[in-house]
Design a protein around this motif. Sequence first.
Motif, PDB file in Angstrom:
ATOM      1  N   ASP A 521     -22.311  -5.052 -27.457  1.00 18.16           N
ATOM      2  CA  ASP A 521     -21.514  -6.121 -28.069  1.00 18.16           C
ATOM      3  C   ASP A 521     -21.786  -7.412 -27.306  1.00 18.16           C
ATOM      4  OD1 ASP A 521     -19.546  -6.483 -25.853  1.00 18.16           O
ATOM      5  OD2 ASP A 521     -18.903  -4.465 -26.445  1.00 18.16           O
ATOM      6  N   GLY A 522     -21.261  -8.522 -27.842  1.00 15.24           N
ATOM      7  CA  GLY A 522     -21.557  -9.814 -27.254  1.00 15.24           C
ATOM      8  C   GLY A 522     -20.959 -10.020 -25.880  1.00 15.24           C
ATOM      9  N   LEU A 539     -31.518 -10.521 -28.713  1.00 13.89           N
ATOM     10  CA  LEU A 539     -30.110 -10.536 -29.110  1.00 13.89           C
ATOM     11  C   LEU A 539     -29.962 -10.403 -30.623  1.00 13.89           C
ATOM     12  CD1 LEU A 539     -28.898 -13.555 -26.921  1.00 13.89           C
ATOM     13  CD2 LEU A 539     -28.910 -11.122 -26.315  1.00 13.89           C
ATOM     14  N   THR A 547     -20.805 -13.508 -31.005  1.00 18.12           N
ATOM     15  CA  THR A 547     -22.013 -13.436 -31.822  1.00 18.12           C
ATOM     16  C   THR A 547     -23.225 -13.760 -30.963  1.00 18.12           C
ATOM     17  OG1 THR A 547     -21.987 -15.764 -32.482  1.00 18.12           O
ATOM     18  CG2 THR A 547     -20.679 -14.215 -33.804  1.00 18.12           C
ATOM     19  N   GLY A 548     -24.407 -13.449 -31.498  1.00 15.69           N
ATOM     20  CA  GLY A 548     -25.638 -13.776 -30.780  1.00 15.69           C
ATOM     21  C   GLY A 548     -25.777 -15.264 -30.541  1.00 15.69           C
ATOM     22  N   VAL A 551     -23.573 -16.089 -27.499  1.00 16.10           N
ATOM     23  CA  VAL A 551     -24.178 -15.605 -26.255  1.00 16.10           C
ATOM     24  C   VAL A 551     -25.325 -16.518 -25.843  1.00 16.10           C
ATOM     25  CG1 VAL A 551     -25.453 -13.711 -25.196  1.00 16.10           C
ATOM     26  CG2 VAL A 551     -23.500 -13.211 -26.675  1.00 16.10           C
TER      27      VAL A 551
END
Length: 613
Positions: A521-522, A539, A547-548, A551
């Motif tokens: 997970d993020g 990612l 969310t990617g 991140v």
Amino acid sequence: MPKPASIRRSVTRVVLLTTATALLINAIALIALDIGAFRNAELADFQVQADMLARASAAAVAFNDVKEANRALRLFEQNPNLQAAAIYRADGRLFASYARKGASKPPPMANASGVDFERDRLRGFHTVHEDDGAVNTVYLHMNSLLYDRALRYLAILAAVMAGVLGIALFLAHRLQQSVTGPILVVADAAKQVVERRDYSVRVAPQPGTETGVLAEAFNYMLAALGDEIRERRHAESALREADSRKDRFLATLAHELRNPLAPIVTCFQLLRRYGGGDAAQERAHEVIDRQVRHMTRLLDDLLDVARITNDKVQLRKQRLTLASVIEAAVEATRPAIDRAGHKLSVAIPQEPLYIDGDAVRLAQVFANLLNNAAKYTNRGGMIALTAARKDTHAEVTVADQGIGIAAEDLPKIFSIFAQSDPARDRSEGGLGIGLFLVKALTELHGGAASVASAGLGRGSQFTVRLPLADVQGLELVAGTQIAPPESVPRRILIADDNRDAAESLATMLRLQGNDVQVALDGVEAMAIAHNYQPDTALLDIGMPGLTGYEVARRIRQAPWGRTMVLVAVTGWGAMDDRERAREAGFDHHLTKPARIEDIERILREEPMRRVAG
């Protein structure tokens, strides 16, 4: 000789008769117009529902599939106004039917007499015609609100007339000029509504006066009519929104179907590289690879259809040689052509033909044509691709010795989901969107696509015309080829909420000597990135927690993450998705299922970027 009426009585009679007559005529005309419009709207809705049912069941009737026809009928159970429906064969025999409890059964087609209004019901037959004749005939029995609407309007009219006559009588007794003015204002407003069909017209309020009651009643009637019209327009808007949601659904469906492909592709490549050399196992590897790539192409085509229908296709145009585009298309389709035992001949002029276009999209156009030729040509056939200059255009033709196209199918062969009957009978018939994409992408480049066929069993010939680029004064400088650097073991972070996809990719990269950490997970990805400080992070975008995109932004804000290589690996592959990834700080964007070759290329070509912690 009759006794003359008094002035009061005469004025009262004239005022009452004039007011009542004017308002009655206008109100009747207004109601008649709205009733007529409502009747037309119900009839139009009947035609739309019947046309949808006819087209939805056309294939079922054509293939004598009663089960599919009944499924199509059940889709219309959601319409509460639909009481009964039936589908008839071309010879008039009943094919399938549906009726709610208490509703009369559909009549024989021999009693077909158009569409009839019967107090509170609307029923009749509808036949869909196309260029090749009637598709099929359907019968619908729907509730009609026309009678109730008329009664409601009559009640409103009676109430308004009663109020108007009472007010007119009171005003006539007073014999004042101020009485006739407001009445004329109301009459004029009614006339505007009738002439302009503008239900927003209102009579100015006159508080504290008897004529104000008349104005208020009149405005109330117009407000009631206006509400009815707004509701109808809202329903039309909802239908348009539903169509838009359908397009979004196609794009989302393709994205969701991509996710399970990623671990399949990675595991396949893992087995092929490190799983031994058994011949049966190698054959299984080839089958998995071929089928996954086929499914990926179908998903890409679905996404492209959604983008084109929503005008979201963005071309990355550059100066290209036609030969390089054709070479890429041939390379992509060569495995399918070889598997079918076909012979492919390619004839390209020696002179370079330059075009301004998107290399990927143009290669997709010619690859679709070559794939079609391979699929619809019997084993061991001949496929010929020829290119030539035609004045200011380049003309590319793909000819085959395949099943051919019937004359009646030629005009619609480039339509979305269009397939001829012989094509549908083949095991690899596809979705019927490849040629739609050929035509759409060619036209986006300012070109045109056409087709010719001598008939069934006599092959087909597809031609694509593209405008040539102006190369006057163009200087081509040969670039120096630089060998890519050798791959160096990396510290890699993989973040994906699909555990199978993350673990299978991690296994592949570890077998190549890389040090790999996995996050599901993020939030976990951000924590590992801070402590582990990898060289490269792969990612996913749609992760829980963070969310990617989030991140990537946080990594870029940290001193240790400014030079980290960030790669987005996601099922969303549109141009605006790539732009969002770039804005969030990603260096690369890969669409699921990502090929291990693409990941290896990034790891090989990107320099080591770690910053000492």
